[in-house]
Design a protein around this motif. Structure first.
Motif, PDB file in Angstrom:
ATOM      1  N   LYS A  41     -24.914  11.230 -22.185  1.00 39.83           N
ATOM      2  CA  LYS A  41     -25.751  12.422 -22.131  1.00 39.83           C
ATOM      3  C   LYS A  41     -27.109  12.085 -21.531  1.00 39.83           C
ATOM      4  O   LYS A  41     -27.615  12.801 -20.655  1.00 39.83           O
ATOM      5  CB  LYS A  41     -25.947  12.997 -23.532  1.00 39.83           C
ATOM      6  CG  LYS A  41     -24.743  13.761 -24.017  1.00 39.83           C
ATOM      7  CD  LYS A  41     -24.986  14.265 -25.419  1.00 39.83           C
ATOM      8  CE  LYS A  41     -23.704  14.721 -26.059  1.00 39.83           C
ATOM      9  NZ  LYS A  41     -23.809  14.770 -27.513  1.00 39.83           N
ATOM     10  N   TYR A  44     -26.805  11.368 -17.862  1.00 44.82           N
ATOM     11  CA  TYR A  44     -26.671  12.601 -17.071  1.00 44.82           C
ATOM     12  C   TYR A  44     -28.026  13.276 -16.906  1.00 44.82           C
ATOM     13  O   TYR A  44     -28.397  13.697 -15.814  1.00 44.82           O
ATOM     14  CB  TYR A  44     -25.687  13.544 -17.757  1.00 44.82           C
ATOM     15  CG  TYR A  44     -25.770  14.944 -17.244  1.00 44.82           C
ATOM     16  CD1 TYR A  44     -25.201  15.278 -16.024  1.00 44.82           C
ATOM     17  CD2 TYR A  44     -26.447  15.922 -17.950  1.00 44.82           C
ATOM     18  CE1 TYR A  44     -25.304  16.554 -15.527  1.00 44.82           C
ATOM     19  CE2 TYR A  44     -26.555  17.205 -17.461  1.00 44.82           C
ATOM     20  CZ  TYR A  44     -25.980  17.511 -16.254  1.00 44.82           C
ATOM     21  OH  TYR A  44     -26.091  18.773 -15.762  1.00 44.82           O
ATOM     22  N   LEU A  45     -28.763  13.335 -18.023  1.00 47.10           N
ATOM     23  CA  LEU A  45     -30.079  13.985 -17.987  1.00 47.10           C
ATOM     24  C   LEU A  45     -30.998  13.321 -16.971  1.00 47.10           C
ATOM     25  O   LEU A  45     -31.589  13.976 -16.119  1.00 47.10           O
ATOM     26  CB  LEU A  45     -30.716  13.854 -19.371  1.00 47.10           C
ATOM     27  CG  LEU A  45     -30.896  15.117 -20.167  1.00 47.10           C
ATOM     28  CD1 LEU A  45     -31.409  14.792 -21.536  1.00 47.10           C
ATOM     29  CD2 LEU A  45     -31.855  16.006 -19.446  1.00 47.10           C
ATOM     30  N   SER A  48     -29.609  13.331 -13.280  1.00 47.42           N
ATOM     31  CA  SER A  48     -29.680  14.626 -12.610  1.00 47.42           C
ATOM     32  C   SER A  48     -31.114  14.967 -12.266  1.00 47.42           C
ATOM     33  O   SER A  48     -31.372  15.620 -11.259  1.00 47.42           O
ATOM     34  CB  SER A  48     -29.056  15.724 -13.464  1.00 47.42           C
ATOM     35  OG  SER A  48     -29.890  16.012 -14.542  1.00 47.42           O
TER      36      SER A  48
ATOM     37  N   GLU B 707     -27.793  23.088 -18.147  1.00 44.91           N
ATOM     38  CA  GLU B 707     -27.463  21.665 -18.117  1.00 44.91           C
ATOM     39  C   GLU B 707     -26.177  21.394 -18.892  1.00 44.91           C
ATOM     40  O   GLU B 707     -25.338  20.621 -18.442  1.00 44.91           O
ATOM     41  CB  GLU B 707     -28.605  20.870 -18.751  1.00 44.91           C
ATOM     42  CG  GLU B 707     -29.361  20.025 -17.767  1.00 44.91           C
ATOM     43  CD  GLU B 707     -30.663  19.526 -18.356  1.00 44.91           C
ATOM     44  OE1 GLU B 707     -30.695  19.170 -19.546  1.00 44.91           O
ATOM     45  OE2 GLU B 707     -31.647  19.494 -17.614  1.00 44.91           O
ATOM     46  N   TYR B 711     -22.993  19.853 -17.269  1.00 45.06           N
ATOM     47  CA  TYR B 711     -22.427  18.611 -17.812  1.00 45.06           C
ATOM     48  C   TYR B 711     -20.951  18.802 -18.112  1.00 45.06           C
ATOM     49  O   TYR B 711     -20.111  17.970 -17.782  1.00 45.06           O
ATOM     50  CB  TYR B 711     -23.188  18.251 -19.079  1.00 45.06           C
ATOM     51  CG  TYR B 711     -22.787  16.946 -19.710  1.00 45.06           C
ATOM     52  CD1 TYR B 711     -23.020  15.743 -19.054  1.00 45.06           C
ATOM     53  CD2 TYR B 711     -22.199  16.913 -20.966  1.00 45.06           C
ATOM     54  CE1 TYR B 711     -22.670  14.543 -19.635  1.00 45.06           C
ATOM     55  CE2 TYR B 711     -21.845  15.720 -21.557  1.00 45.06           C
ATOM     56  CZ  TYR B 711     -22.084  14.532 -20.890  1.00 45.06           C
ATOM     57  OH  TYR B 711     -21.734  13.351 -21.460  1.00 45.06           O
TER      58      TYR B 711
END
Lengths: 424, 855
Positions: A41, A44-45, A48, B707, B711
């Motif tokens: 997670k 990804y944060l 991105s 998000e 995801y």
């Protein structure tokens, strides 16, 4: 000769295991594969926001030892590999940089270091703030992301929170490209923020909780099992793994893990336990045995106060028992002289051979103070003589009774004194 | 330029009558101007940037053009008459032949210039523009010792010998203006430079004209629609590549048609440029030398092949980079116009002709790195800008100052020689001076591919527009307030005698206070640009960004004058300024709008800072308007009466948004992007409106939800390519999850995952709480409860110290509040969360079934 060879193999294996236990990226490598972990997670944060050129802020919360910092490090390592040129990292720690000006200076220093600019210690805090904002802009224009990692985030939330405000406010401009990662063990860290800072904070939170029993078991296997290609003789590896599987299958081992988890189920605790077990490894046989784990567990579960109670002299025990009796009599405040009075009365009543002069007793009393088994009741009256300052007992009656029981040289009178008080 | 307003405009008028050529009047010039061979267009003036090129300043300057001495001498003259001309800009030219005068090192140049300046910001650019107009006496005479006022007649006599600057020049039939992009000849003897086909030939039939042509996106060749196989009816939408390129890409060999015998392929300027036989450049300034030749200062463009990184795969065919390299060229070498556009213009320019190029990045020729060109529109306007242009801007002459001020800053790095570069290392980047030099280094070696080639999905677009940083095109729901602010500011500005006034704006965070004020100021600026408003000076200060409240004086003074002094001195000057004594800065008589954000942070113990600031507007002739922003409604009442009487008269309240407004805000941002379910937006806005009415919060929740959705789709895309429910759209579930994350404290989850004894301790605390009714419990008592429970329920007894350790750990995460562990048994403990939460979390814990009976 053969024994020596076996020993060298064993010490090699030990070195391999220790290196693994100390390497957080190996410990947490299982996280990489699964999509629901905090690792993926967070990754990804951050990635991105690197690739989409946006600003973000995220807070990692959880008790100590759950692998927050390790996950951050892993994510950063991965991202540095993926975007070699595009990331610059600023690390701050609340313990060191909770002062706003000092933190600003540190940010400027690290930015300068990262971009090979020269840094001046003399620059004022305004200069440093402006420099940071300029750098955010320039780096944003060059597609570079600045990552701020704020460890002990809660400590930044003291005072006016100027640092957090200017960081989060700078992130509201389109050209900047920054991610703020706060790491804190306080669960209410985001509540500490001032309202306008909180309004600018994006409220992304990742919660780290201690892993479950199954996870821990898997982790232990992952850490201790030797792989085929670890550079050790193949025969040794198969033998070693076979024994280890045996141990893992044992009920006793599960019991050990359970009692470990009952107190502290965090990953760091498990690692400490395993490191001890590996260090206890028998070099002659060259394999881990159940005894290793047992002794590691007992060394993990030491009770320091109990241990120091066992080391006390008889006179010191007398003093503790006297104090206990005084407390039991509901005498709320007492000092060395009243303890001595009690001690004398015991000596009068029982005529023991343990009668010491007052100066000797006073030295024993001071020793107890040093070991923090007793303490002063309050912090006032520092200039008072030690004898007259009120004291308190810091150990419980249960601990005292237990230690008297375990102490072989303890006179029976003492036990009786304690017991009588208890059950009368 | 404010200074040409009113009285000083006369100075310009006289200059006009004196000088033969007026700066505004376009100068028509024939191409038959005697091009003496010495003055032949300078080939090789621009540094050749090969792939292997080191920063080649020396190469570029190692030209032996005879034009040099003349130029240099011209400089010398100019240096004599205006000492403040020692701008680094001039230096750039005189690297090889330094003028006998200023041999100063760059930094001293800067410094000396600073000393010579009047304390106005615009002065550095004054010398450039000043040439056609004799400097207005009052302004510059005093501070520059080398230009005494009596020299004035002499200078005017010498006028024709000096350079005169123009904004627009008609040369050789073309009209060139500052800011235009042009082709520049590279070599004089380059083949067939003479013919310059305007129309491109078709690659199949080799004839130009006769029907619509379409351009291949890969080889940039032009094709008639009818010549393509199969023939096209109209120009296709999107990317199109010709059959030859497509064949090539597929790996097939396909011979391109050969031109008919005897016909030479004439290359267009674009092709020559891309083959590095021509240059492109942007004109930064135009002037005429004393000898009558026309020169231009240009900023070069560079093609991707010439950069250190080479052509990258994501480079467009028509892409150019802007460099930070400037050069002086003769107008003779300029071929004609081309059009270099930023990405947005480029996208819109569908059929703007062949000479259209794309430019998104700036290339630093020293450090060989790239930087995005900043969008000026997104930047908040610099404060001195409004005053840069004359008040009546719609008269037809426009001074070229704004361009100059632009490159005065940008130019310094380019003109740094090696010696200067050494100096940049010594200047610390975080100090004030060093920043100008140091930050040049930052840039990226290669433009990362993911930035360019990435096609944004709907969700990613939604995320981008929901960013707090993204400026919305309109500010919905705050019309009334904005109207009020703008009438307030206008009233203050437009009255000839600006009565000092003060506006206090309050409202909870995230209700658009600062944004509305800034939007109003932007609107006023555009009004000012169109000439309907008097010039004013806008200063914006944030209380939380000041190191201490007193620093505000320093900041205000610096904004007004450009100088840095200590705060006490600044206070002195400012008080004098506002009470009608000596004025600071060149815009002395302009009204000043002072915006103070987070006003409450300026409170000191005796509140003197606030008092001083709010006292200034009340002085006659202060020309000051203060807008204060803070959160608390009753801030004026909390202050000393003498302050609240000065501040609390006019107030404006920004109430929290209600759900309709929030919904409108979100929808207006997401216009045209189909990524959100309608109910999802409504749900989010209702939830936020119920909690706080904070627009930032609402936007963040939506972004977080996007998000989550993103995801989810990415994960499912990795696992399998099957599309599941709600794919690519933010649904209620995502909003729910985002709201959970924002509003729910994580303590319940942590309690559920506590170690076993931790749970026992928590339950024991609840138990003790109910038993005793007191919040606090002593560790001793707690431990005995835990032991007795463990005893009764046949649990293994933990040690005392283990329990203590667990308590401390719980205290660290602030689930319980506890004193430090060195108090051992006397430690006091207290639950930090309501006992119901503990009950809720631990009611059914699988590993301790007996625990629930104590709850």
């Amino acid at each position: 000769m053969a024994a020596a060879a076996a020993e060298s193999v064993a010490s090699q294996a030990q070195a391999v295991l220790r290196a693994r236990l100390c390497d957080p990226s190996f410990v947490h490598s299982a996280l990489r594969s699964s999509p629901d972990t905090n690792y993926s997670k967070l990754k990804y944060l951050v990635s991105s926001s690197v690739s989409e050129a946006c600003n973000n802020s995220v807070l990692l919360l959880g008790p100590r030892g759950c692998g927050k910092a390790a996950v951050v490090d892993m994510v950063l390592d991965d991202l540095k590999k993926e975007h070699p040129d595009a990331i610059s990292l600023i690390r701050l720690n609340g313990m060191l940089h909770s002062d706003d000006n000092c933190a600003m200076k540190e940010i400027a220093r690290q930015l300068c270091l990262e971009h090979q600019l020269s840094f001046s210690k003399m620059a004022s805090s305004d200069d440093n703030t402006e420099f940071m904002i300029d750098m955010l802009r320039e780096c944003g224009l060059a597609h570079k992301t600045i990552l701020f990692v704020l460890e002990e985030f809660d400590l930044f939330a003291q005072g006016k929170q100027r640092l957090l405000y200017s960081l989060l406010d700078a992130m509201q401009s389109l050209t900047s490209q920054a991610v703020v990662i706060g790491v804190s063990c306080r669960l209410d860290a985001d509540q500490l923020l001032e309202k306008r800072v909180r309004s600018r904070f994006s409220h992304r939170k990742l919660l780290f909780v201690p892993s479950s029993m199954d996870d821990i078991q898997r982790l232990v296997e992952h850490l201790l099992m030797l792989a085929k290609d670890s550079g050790l003789p193949a025969k040794y590896i198969t033998d070693y793994n076979a024994r280890l599987t045996n141990i893992f299958g044992d009920k006793k081992f599960k019991g050990i893990l359970n009692s470990l988890m009952e107190a502290d189920p965090t990953t760091s605790n498990i690692l400490r336990f395993l490191f001890r077990a590996v260090s206890y490894m028998d070099m002659e046989s060259g394999f881990l045995s159940m005894e290793n784990f047992v002794s590691a567990l007992s060394s993990m579960q030491r009770q320091p106060k109990m241990d120091s109670l066992l080391d006390l002299s008889i006179l010191e025990l007398y003093i503790l028992v006297c104090m206990y009796r005084l407390e039991d009599k509901e005498q709320s405040s007492y000092n060395f002289t009243s303890i001595m009075k009690e001690y004398r009365s015991i000596q009068e009543a029982y005529k023991t051979s343990d009668k010491y002069a007052s100066t000797v007793c006073f030295r024993a009393f001071e020793h107890l103070l040093d070991r923090e088994l007793i303490s002063f009741a309050d912090s006032k009256g520092r200039n008072q003589a030690l004898e007259y300052r009120p004291v308190k007992l810091l150990i419980s009656s249960r601990e005292l009774a237990q230690s008297l029981k375990l102490n072989t040289t303890c006179p029976a009178v003492l036990q009786k004194l304690l017991d009588r008080e208890r059950y009368m | 330029m404010q200074k040409y307003e009113n009285g000083s405009a006369n100075g310009r008028q006289t200059a006009r009558t004196l000088t033969p050529s007026l700066p505004s009047v376009t100068v028509h010039f024939k191409s038959t101007f005697p091009p003496s061979s010495a003055f032949l267009p300078v080939a090789g003036e621009r540094p050749r940037m090969d792939l292997s090129a080191t920063p080649s300043r020396s190469k570029s300057k190692a030209k032996s053009s005879p034009a040099k001495p003349i130029a240099a001498s011209a400089e010398v003259q100019m240096d004599l008459c205006t000492p403040s001309k020692a701008t680094p800009k001039r230096k750039s030219k005189s690297v090889t032949s330094p003028p006998p005068t200023t041999p100063a090192t760059p930094s001293t140049v800067r410094r000396s210039r600073r000393l010579l300046d009047t304390p106005t910001k615009a002065n550095p650019e004054a010398p450039v523009k000043a040439t056609p107009t004799p400097t207005s006496k009052g302004k510059r005479a005093a501070p520059s010792p080398k230009t005494p006022a009596q020299r004035e007649p002499k200078r005017q006599r010498r006028q024709p010998k000096k350079r005169s600057y123009y904004r627009k020049v008609v040369y050789d039939g073309g009209e060139f203006e500052v800011g235009d992009d042009v082709y520049v000849k590279r070599r004089e003897d380059a083949e067939s430079d003479a013919e310059d086909p305007e129309a491109e030939e078709c690659r199949v039939c080799f004839r130009s004209g006769g029907g619509v042509m379409v351009e291949c996106d890969m080889c940039l060749g032009g094709f008639h629609l009818r010549c393509v196989r199969p023939p096209l009816r109209r120009v296709p939408e999107g990317d199109w590549s010709c059959q030859y390129c497509e064949a090539e890409r597929a790996g097939k060999a396909m011979e391109r048609p050969k031109p008919p015998e005897g016909k030479r392929i004439v290359r267009t300027a674009k092709e020559k440029l891309l083959a590095s036989d021509l240059w492109a450049a942007r004109i930064e300034s135009l002037w005429r030398e004393p000898d009558g030749t026309f020169w231009a200062k240009v900023r070069w463009y560079i093609i991707p092949e010439e950069t250190a990184a080479g052509r990258q795969t994501h480079n467009l065919r028509r892409e150019l980079y802007r460099t930070n390299d400037l050069g002086d060229i003769e107008m003779e070498t300029i071929l004609r116009h081309c059009f270099v556009m930023n990405p947005k213009e480029f996208r819109d320019a569908n059929d703007a002709g062949d000479d259209v190029f794309y430019c998104e990045y700036e290339y630093d020729i020293h450090w060989h790195n790239f930087k995005r060109l900043a969008d000026i529109d997104d930047e908040p306007e610099t404060k001195e800008d409004p005053s840069d242009e004359p008040y009546n801007a719609n008269t037809d002459y426009i001074s070229d100052t704004d361009e100059d001020s632009e490159y005065d800053e940008e130019e310094e790095p380019t003109s740094c020689s090696l010696a200067r570069r050494n100096q940049t290392h010594e200047l610390a980047a975080n100090s004030r001076k060093g920043r100008i030099y140091g930050l040049q280094k930052i840039g990226i070696r290669k433009i990362p591919e993911h930035v360019r080639c990435h096609q944004k999905t709907e969700l990613e677009k939604a995320k981008a527009t929901l960013l707090l940083a993204t400026l919305p095109k309109s500010l919905p729901c705050r019309d009334k307030e904005m109207e009020e602010i703008s009438t307030f500011v206008k009233d203050a500005i437009c009255n000839d005698q600006c009565l000092g006034r003060c506006l206090y704006i309050h409202g909870v965070p995230g209700t658009g206070k600062t944004m509305s004020v800034l939007a109003v100021m932007r609107r006023l600026r555009s009004e000012f640009d169109s000439g309907t408003l008097r010039p004013y000076c806008f200063i914006e200060i944030n209380g939380l960004k000041l190191a201490s409240p007193e620093n505000i004086y320093k900041v205000i003074y610096e904004q007004l004058s450009g100088h840095r002094v200590g705060w006490k001195k600044a206070l002195h000057y400012l008080t004098e300024h506002f009470s009608g004594g000596t004025r600071i800065g060149k815009q002395a008589n302009q009204p000043i709008v002072l915006l103070i954000d987070e006003l409450d942070l300026l409170l000191t113990r005796n509140q003197s800072v606030l008092y001083n600031i709010l006292d200034w507007p009340t002085k006659p002739n202060s020309n000051l308007v203060v807008i204060g922003i803070a959160n608390t409604m009753d801030l004026p009442e909390k202050l000393l009466p003498r302050i609240s009487s000065r501040m609390g008269i006019q107030r404006l309240c920004f109430g929290p948004y209600n759900f309709r407004q929030l919904q409108e805000i979100i929808i207006s941002r997401l216009k045209g992007i189909n990524a959100f379910e309608e109910q999802a937006i409504e749900f989010a806005s209702r939830k936020v409106a119920a909690m706080s009415g904070d627009a930032r919060r609402a936007l963040e929740i939506c972004r977080r939800a996007a998000e989550f959705a993103d995801y989810r789709t990415k994960q499912s895309g990795q696992a399998s390519l099957t599309c599941n429910r709600g794919d690519g759209v933010v649904c209620m579930g995502d909003i729910e999850a985002a709201i959970q994350e924002v509003f729910q404290a994580p303590h319940i989850q942590v309690m559920k995952n506590c170690p076993k004894f931790g749970k026992v301790i928590l339950v024991a605390m609840v138990h003790e709480l109910y038993k005793s009714g007191l919040g606090e419990v002593m560790f001793d008592k707690l431990a005995s409860t835990v032991f007795s429970w463990c005893h009764v329920n046949r649990e293994l007894l933990p040690g005392y110290d283990t329990l203590l350790k667990i308590c401390c750990k719980l205290g660290e995460s602030k689930i319980i509040l506890c004193e430090e562990g060195s108090k051992h048994k006397l430690q006091k403990l207290q639950l930090n969360y309501p006992s119901d939460d503990v009950t809720f979390a631990l009611k059914e814990s699988p590993d301790l079934p007996w625990l629930s009976k104590y709850l």
